[in-house]
Design a protein around this motif. Structure first.
Motif: not given
Length: 309
Positions: A207-209, A227-228, A185-198
């Motif tokens: 915590i987010t993974r 994402v959880v 379970w990775q940090t989401i910065e490794h999976l998604l583009n910055p525009q998709q976060l938040g």
């Protein structure tokens, strides 16, 4: 014992894929009765395999006798190999029937017998319950429940592998709050583009993974991120936000489905992506020690993750 109508059941849609498989195995059989047996047996195995995968059990249909063309012509067999545990017999039950029949040739080498009842149109199969005892027939209202079935399989697993009392695919999400996170379970910065976060969460996110999931086959395959997000709510309870994002794209294809099932397999929450959705999400609360499943589906492809708070 409760009547079967008072117990939990599990329904499976018999898709075109299910009927194509049944047709493949039954074609070329001259005897109409034998041909029908093979067709219905195949549909029953399909339904039980789908159910067990939803519950987090690994199966090997290709390694079962019900996939051997010679065996199914000689025997009335509908077995499904459950990895590490043994063979389950998946017995079809016709509509408006109160009895599940078990042929003598499958009374040996089985860990249990699961009753699967079809509707008249053969568009849906309902898994009613099970028995661990071989017998010529059993009344449907004498079947053990699906709750008992899952407990029975878990007890078999523990008896066979006492050093592994917890399933290896169980994610102990409650430990995330203490900083113990499985490397898958990775940090989401490794999976998604910055525009998709938040995206919003009703509490401050503790915590987010996330985990990349591939759905579909070959040209139809898509990749999504499950994402959880986890936050402590009150004593003994956590708030959970689960989301599905596209990977390598900014929109999900229409028809991606996200489900939350409780420990017994009952569907609690569901959301399906619409055209041009950037993500889908479900939010719920769970108590410490509670188990649940997150299921992501696209077409005939499905991925299940089992969690314990």
């Amino acid at each position: 014992m409760n009547s079967i109508t008072d117990q939990l059941t599990f329904s499976v849609t018999l898709s075109t894929k299910a009927h194509t498989i049944a047709q493949e195995y039954s074609q070329g059989i001259a005897n109409p009765e034998k041909r029908q047996h093979i067709y219905l047996n195949t549909l029953a195995v399909y339904a039980v395999e789908y159910y067990l995968e939803c519950m987090g059990f690994e199966t090997d249909w290709q390694g079962s006798d019900s996939c051997d063309r010679l065996t199914i012509q000689l025997m009335n067999v509908a077995d499904l190999e459950v990895k590490t545990l043994g063979k389950l017999e998946c017995r079809p039950v016709l509509p408006n029937t109160e009895i599940c029949e078990i042929p003598p040739e499958v009374w040996q080498d089985r860990i249990g017998y699961v009753a699967v009842q079809f509707n008249t149109e053969l568009t849906e199969a309902t898994i009613l319950g099970f028995t661990s005892q071989a017998q010529a027939e059993i009344s449907l209202n004498q079947l053990q429940s699906l709750e008992d079935f899952l407990l029975y399989l878990s007890e078999l697993e523990i008896a066979k592998y006492p050093q592994h009392k917890e399933s290896s695919n169980l994610v102990k999400i409650g430990q995330w709050l203490d900083g113990f996170v499985d490397a898958s379970w990775q940090t989401i910065e490794h999976l998604l583009n910055p525009q998709q976060l938040g995206l919003s969460f009703k509490n401050a996110v503790t915590i987010t993974r996330g985990q990349k999931i591939d759905l579909g086959m070959q040209l139809d395959q898509i990749s999504v991120a499950l994402v959880v997000k986890l936050a402590a709510a009150s004593e003994g309870e956590v708030d959970i936000l689960t989301q599905v994002y596209p990977v390598g794209n900014y929109v999900l294809p229409q028809g991606v489905k996200l489900n939350i099932h409780d420990e017994s397999g009952e569907n609690i929450l569901e959301v399906i992506s619409r055209k041009e959705d950037n993500w889908i999400q479900l939010e719920f609360s769970a108590e410490l020690g509670e188990k649940f499943q997150i299921i992501v589906t696209y077409g005939d492809s499905q991925q299940t993750r089992l969690f314990e708070v």
